[in-house]
Design a protein around this motif. Structure first.
Motif, PDB file in Angstrom:
ATOM      1  N   ASN A 118       0.855  -1.200   0.000  1.00 24.10           N
ATOM      2  CA  ASN A 118       0.000   0.000   0.000  1.00 24.10           C
ATOM      3  C   ASN A 118       0.881   1.237   0.000  1.00 24.10           C
ATOM      4  N   TYR A 119       0.257   2.387  -0.299  1.00 19.12           N
ATOM      5  CA  TYR A 119       1.056   3.604  -0.391  1.00 19.12           C
ATOM      6  C   TYR A 119       0.215   4.822  -0.032  1.00 19.12           C
ATOM      7  N   GLY A 120       0.882   5.950   0.065  1.00 17.48           N
ATOM      8  CA  GLY A 120       0.223   7.232   0.282  1.00 17.48           C
ATOM      9  C   GLY A 120       1.259   8.294  -0.003  1.00 17.48           C
ATOM     10  N   GLU A 121       0.874   9.538   0.107  1.00 16.43           N
ATOM     11  CA  GLU A 121       1.849  10.602  -0.062  1.00 16.43           C
ATOM     12  C   GLU A 121       1.800  11.489   1.176  1.00 16.43           C
ATOM     13  N   THR A 122       2.945  12.094   1.513  1.00 16.85           N
ATOM     14  CA  THR A 122       2.919  13.058   2.615  1.00 16.85           C
ATOM     15  C   THR A 122       2.090  14.260   2.173  1.00 16.85           C
ATOM     16  N   ALA A 123       1.328  14.783   3.095  1.00 22.74           N
ATOM     17  CA  ALA A 123       0.491  15.944   2.789  1.00 22.74           C
ATOM     18  C   ALA A 123       0.135  16.640   4.087  1.00 22.74           C
ATOM     19  N   PHE A 124      -0.155  17.931   3.980  1.00 22.96           N
ATOM     20  CA  PHE A 124      -0.672  18.646   5.152  1.00 22.96           C
ATOM     21  C   PHE A 124      -2.167  18.436   5.207  1.00 22.96           C
ATOM     22  N   VAL A 125      -2.639  18.004   6.365  1.00 20.00           N
ATOM     23  CA  VAL A 125      -4.065  17.779   6.549  1.00 20.00           C
ATOM     24  C   VAL A 125      -4.618  18.939   7.353  1.00 20.00           C
ATOM     25  N   TYR A 126      -5.772  19.443   6.924  1.00 18.27           N
ATOM     26  CA  TYR A 126      -6.375  20.577   7.629  1.00 18.27           C
ATOM     27  C   TYR A 126      -7.857  20.350   7.774  1.00 18.27           C
ATOM     28  N   ASP A 127      -8.498  21.195   8.583  1.00 19.11           N
ATOM     29  CA  ASP A 127      -9.928  21.092   8.806  1.00 19.11           C
ATOM     30  C   ASP A 127     -10.588  22.232   8.030  1.00 19.11           C
ATOM     31  N   SER A 128     -11.326  21.880   6.974  1.00 10.80           N
ATOM     32  CA  SER A 128     -11.832  22.916   6.079  1.00 10.80           C
ATOM     33  C   SER A 128     -12.882  23.792   6.759  1.00 10.80           C
ATOM     34  N   ASN A 237       3.599  15.896  -4.158  1.00 14.25           N
ATOM     35  CA  ASN A 237       3.625  15.364  -2.794  1.00 14.25           C
ATOM     36  C   ASN A 237       4.566  14.161  -2.769  1.00 14.25           C
ATOM     37  N   TYR A 238       5.218  13.975  -1.630  1.00 16.17           N
ATOM     38  CA  TYR A 238       6.261  12.943  -1.551  1.00 16.17           C
ATOM     39  C   TYR A 238       5.652  11.556  -1.366  1.00 16.17           C
ATOM     40  N   PHE A 239       6.056  10.665  -2.236  1.00 15.33           N
ATOM     41  CA  PHE A 239       5.488   9.321  -2.287  1.00 15.33           C
ATOM     42  C   PHE A 239       6.070   8.424  -1.199  1.00 15.33           C
ATOM     43  N   MET A 240       5.196   7.748  -0.471  1.00 12.46           N
ATOM     44  CA  MET A 240       5.669   6.798   0.538  1.00 12.46           C
ATOM     45  C   MET A 240       4.974   5.470   0.322  1.00 12.46           C
ATOM     46  N   LEU A 297      -6.341  13.178  -5.603  1.00  7.04           N
ATOM     47  CA  LEU A 297      -5.036  12.540  -5.763  1.00  7.04           C
ATOM     48  C   LEU A 297      -4.018  13.541  -6.286  1.00  7.04           C
ATOM     49  N   PRO A 298      -2.755  13.401  -5.859  1.00  4.37           N
ATOM     50  CA  PRO A 298      -1.731  14.326  -6.348  1.00  4.37           C
ATOM     51  C   PRO A 298      -1.541  14.156  -7.858  1.00  4.37           C
ATOM     52  N   SER A 299      -1.417  15.288  -8.562  1.00  8.77           N
ATOM     53  CA  SER A 299      -1.157  15.183 -10.001  1.00  8.77           C
ATOM     54  C   SER A 299       0.316  14.889 -10.233  1.00  8.77           C
ATOM     55  N   LYS A 300       1.138  15.251  -9.265  1.00  9.62           N
ATOM     56  CA  LYS A 300       2.562  14.997  -9.405  1.00  9.62           C
ATOM     57  C   LYS A 300       3.064  14.301  -8.144  1.00  9.62           C
ATOM     58  N   VAL A 301       3.786  13.222  -8.348  1.00 11.06           N
ATOM     59  CA  VAL A 301       4.290  12.455  -7.213  1.00 11.06           C
ATOM     60  C   VAL A 301       5.803  12.561  -7.183  1.00 11.06           C
ATOM     61  N   LEU A 302       6.345  12.996  -6.047  1.00 19.19           N
ATOM     62  CA  LEU A 302       7.796  13.092  -5.909  1.00 19.19           C
ATOM     63  C   LEU A 302       8.308  11.821  -5.258  1.00 19.19           C
ATOM     64  N   PHE A 303       9.399  11.332  -5.780  1.00 18.90           N
ATOM     65  CA  PHE A 303       9.881  10.059  -5.258  1.00 18.90           C
ATOM     66  C   PHE A 303      11.390   9.975  -5.379  1.00 18.90           C
ATOM     67  N   TYR A 304      12.032   9.532  -4.319  1.00 10.17           N
ATOM     68  CA  TYR A 304      13.464   9.242  -4.367  1.00 10.17           C
ATOM     69  C   TYR A 304      13.651   7.738  -4.341  1.00 10.17           C
TER      70      TYR A 304
END
Lengths: 326, 509
Positions: A118-128, A237-240, A297-304
């Motif tokens: 499974n995977y996800g990306e790092t992101a800032f989560v906020y309360d709209s 967003n950074y891919f994990m 979903l992120p349109s661009k995924v950053l990955f190392y």
């Protein structure tokens, strides 16, 4: 007489139990709790293997490196690419031999040792409901007014914190330290791990928290709360990804292989989304559980790659430390 | 005296065990690492910050505890015993619970800031060095208060009676009776709190606001669990040990001066402090301390109540494990503390607190690994380490009175020809009852709230309550986590109260 047959029965029962093969899986601590995916994985896999799956929770890599050749693990569940270089160099793992064609990751994956589930990306989560107009890009976040407060995690003590250091490194490169310096006034505090940060966020202490693109799914599905959102940044967003691997010296190689195959089956993939609150690695988007489908979903995924991550790690952490220490 | 060789050999065995259990794991880590590591760029900064915040935290805790303990020592009011017990509660809370409680009061959206904003005033931020010190005072003020209170109560009532009959002014009474006691007790209290704050990590990080508030313990964490650089972990651990021993040495050198001689154990009545002003001052100190310490606890209770109903079987099983571990480590700790309740024994005991639990755990793992599966030893190892970590507190509580008892009654015992057993049963234990109860309560509570070694060897079936709180939070279960935290508070406070009360039964103080 009765006592003897009872004793014999016990003896028989225990030998029968001993004959059932045991598959030992090392996993992150959160996996095995009664709310984690562990109990479901155990139930599902035991139903098909005729074996006894035993989770051993804890720190994966430090433990494996301590144990070395004497490890009891047959399978390791929950590594990520920021540590796999070290894991690979230990020589403890065998090729997984699983067909990778079902994978639906946003990046290409060809690794023959570490298998994503499974995977996800790092992101800032906020309360709209509290923050109706959040920054729409990383640059906008750096330029946001200083009273916007975020909590992040320390890259020296948490995987998500390390991912953020690499995320900033990947967007800003040599300017990472300056980016951190601009972000510094907005950082309410830094915590040891994700749990403390998320606790501060849900208590209303901060406007945003460093978490994952998948976090809102929990609030939608389990709490019917649609106000928590993850920020998708145009910079990416950074891919994990979470990975499993087979231990080379396992005394249950067939069972370990069966477990690896099991990870990409639709049955497992259907479960892992809500079991672990992250995107399934091998399931088409239209088969995702409700709640996940509505996530942006992120349109661009950053990955190392693991080599890049290992090479940049110290630099990224130092940029973080210096940028925030001033 | 017949009991002397016996006492010395018991003390030597106990001290040897402590040293072996602390230095053995460090040596095992070092051997596995193949040598010392080197310090990184941030480490010197971490070292400076660690020292500075520990000094400030210990100084504030002890300085504030003096008027509070004095007020508690000379006032009688309904609920005093309960209040003294309750004031001990912050010390035994696990970090994460206490921090969330503090933030509920002092945080951005905490009671104080919300009130300030409602009044049109500017709010303040708890995050920074002052937040770290505030949190450490919250944790350690109760400990300092209790240690000093023990000192005040150990001054025989006869001294105050004599001072009053000689017509000493309150100032002269303070100088002749209270100041010597303070000079004897306060440096030790300072040292213990200094050492506790040295290894602080999650509190300093969360309330420190960022990498400036890094402690050596975080560097150890990173070395063990992130970089797997055991050499560096061992080096940092030895540095931390050195700092703690230096602090202990200074405190022991300062904390000299004898006891007050034997009294007849009458209740302490004070003839000073009958003026209106001193009554008001004492009441204010007690009220302020109670407000500061109890409001965050109240917030933990308020937030935890809704979650209490949502606790699953896992949490109750974890609670049971925590209780078992606590009982075992309390017994072990007291058995360890009694023979070591001397000056040099206390010095040895401090070692247990000074070594990072991470290095201790990793070292024990390396030592037991060739023989048994360390996971199966998760709870026994936790018990052992908890007893070791609580030992310095138990010694700090027991030592002054144990020494006073020895100094005051040894000659009498010798004259009467008491056997060692009779000495322990008739003289030592009855006289140590109050500090023993306090020490047992503290050990039990600390053990219930501990999340150190268990996090290194978590077994799915053998979680303890603090570990359960983290697991719940890690699964987004914030409300049950708050419930489990409240359960933890209830259990640790209950254990503390039971032991402490047992120790204070029939004692007027």
């Amino acid at each position: 007489m009765k006592a003897i047959s009872f004793a014999a029965g016990c003896l028989f029962a225990s030998t029968a139990l001993a004959q059932e093969p045991v598959l030992t899986v090392y996993a992150g601590d959160y996996v095995v709790s009664e709310w984690g995916p562990g109990p479901k994985i155990e139930e599902m896999f035991e139903a098909r293997c005729g074996c006894d799956l035993q989770f051993k929770p804890g720190d994966l890599l430090p433990r494996l490196l301590l144990e070395g050749e004497r490890t009891e693990a047959d399978v390791v569940f929950g590594l990520n690419t920021d540590v796999t270089k070290r894991a690979r160099e230990s020589g403890l793992f065998a090729p997984h031999g699983v067909d990778l064609s079902p994978l639906t990751l946003p990046i290409d994956w060809t690794d023959d040792t570490f298998l994503p589930y499974n995977y996800g990306e790092t992101a800032f989560v906020y309360d709209s409901s509290r923050l109706p107009e959040p920054p729409t890009s990383f640059d906008a976040l750096l330029d946001a007014p200083d009273d916007l407060k975020i909590v992040i995690q320390d890259p020296r003590s948490s995987i998500s914190g390390l991912a953020m250091a690499l995320w900033v490194q990947s967007i800003y490169g040599d300017g990472a330290e300056d980016a951190w310096r601009k972000l510094a006034p907005k950082i309410l505090t830094v915590t040891k791990g994700w749990s403390e940060s998320y606790g501060l966020f849900t208590d209303g202490e901060a406007d945003m928290v460093l978490s994952y693109t998948t976090s809102p799914a929990y609030h939608i599905i389990a709490e019917d709360d649609h106000s928590k959102k993850a920020l998708i940044f145009p910079e990416g967003n950074y891919f994990m990804v979470e990975l499993a691997a087979k231990v080379a010296i396992s005394d249950q190689p067939e069972l370990a292989q069966e477990f690896m195959e099991f990870l990409l089956t639709p049955e497992f993939q259907q479960m892992i989304a809500t079991g672990n609150w992250s995107f399934p690695a091998a399931l088409p988007h239209d088969e995702w559980p409700e709640g996940f489908k509505e996530l942006e979903l992120p349109s661009k995924v950053l990955f190392y790659s693991e080599d890049e991550a290992a090479a940049l790690r110290d630099e990224a952490i130092e940029a973080w430390r210096r940028g925030l220490s001033q | 005296m017949a009991s002397r060789p016996l006492a010395i050999s018991a003390a030597l065995i106990a001290a040897g065990l402590v040293l072996a259990l602390v230095l053995g794991p460090v040596a095992a880590v070092l051997a596995r690492a193949g040598g010392w590591g080197t310090l990184g760029p941030g480490d010197w900064q971490a070292l400076r910050f660690t020292l500075w915040q520990s000094l400030l935290s210990a100084a504030f805790s002890v300085a504030l505890a003096i008027p509070v303990a004095r007020a508690l020592a000379r006032r009688r009011f309904p609920g005093r015993g309960l209040l003294i017990s309750l004031l001990g509660a912050p010390f035994i809370l696990p970090t994460i619970v206490a921090v969330l409680g503090l933030i509920a009061v002092f945080g951005q959206n905490g009671l104080i800031n919300v009130t300030l904003r409602a009044l049109g005033l500017k709010g303040f931020s708890i995050y920074g060095l002052h937040g770290v010190v505030l949190a450490h005072v919250f944790f350690n003020l109760p400990l300092a208060t209790r240690l000093l209170l023990q000192g005040w109560l150990a001054i025989p009532a006869e001294r105050f009676r004599l001072a009053a009959s000689l017509g000493l002014s309150p100032r002269a009474m303070f100088r002749t009776l209270e100041l010597p006691m303070l000079l004897r007790i306060a440096p030790g209290a300072f040292a213990v709190i200094f050492v506790i704050c040295l290894s602080s990590f999650a509190v300093a990080l969360t309330l420190g606001g960022g990498p400036r508030a890094t402690t050596v313990e975080l560097a150890i964490y990173q070395a063990v669990r992130f970089d797997f650089d055991l050499g560096r972990a061992a080096l940092l651990s030895v540095i931390q040990l050195g700092l703690a021993l230096a602090a202990g040495l200074v405190a022991l050198r300062l904390g000299t001066g004898g006891g007050f001689g034997a009294g007849l154990d009458r209740m302490v009545t004070r003839w000073d402090g009958r003026t209106g002003l001193s009554r008001v001052m004492d009441a204010a100190w007690i009220a302020l301390a109670a407000l500061f310490l109890l409001t965050p606890l109240g917030m933990v209770v308020a937030r935890g109540l809704p979650g209490l109903a949502q606790l699953g079987t896992g949490s109750w099983a974890a609670a049971w494990n925590s209780l078992t571990v606590a009982l075992a480590s309390t017994l072990l700790c007291l058995a360890w503390a009694l023979p070591l309740s001397t000056r040099w024994g206390e010095w040895v005991g401090l070692v247990g607190l000074a070594v990072s639990p991470l290095v201790l755990g990793t070292g024990l793992f390396l030592i037991v690994r060739p023989f048994v599966n360390p996971l199966s030893l998760a709870l026994p190892v936790t018990t052992l380490v908890n007893a070791l970590v609580a030992l310095p507190f138990a010694l700090r509580i027991l030592r002054p009175e144990a020494e006073a008892v020895r100094a005051d009654y040894a000659r009498l015992a010798q004259a009467l020809g008491l056997t060692p057993l009779a000495w322990i049963r008739l003289v030592l234990l009855p006289r140590l009852r109050r500090p023993l109860g306090f020490a047992a309560g503290l050990t039990a509570a600390l053990s219930i709230g501990d999340l150190g070694v268990i996090a290194l060897f978590p077994d799915p079936e053998r979680a303890t309550l603090p570990l359960q709180v983290y697991r719940l939070m890690g699964s987004y279960q914030m409300e049950p986590a708050a419930g489990a935290a409240l359960l933890l508070l209830i259990f640790s406070f209950g254990a503390f109260w039971l032991c402490d009360r047992g120790g204070r039964a029939n004692a007027d103080a």
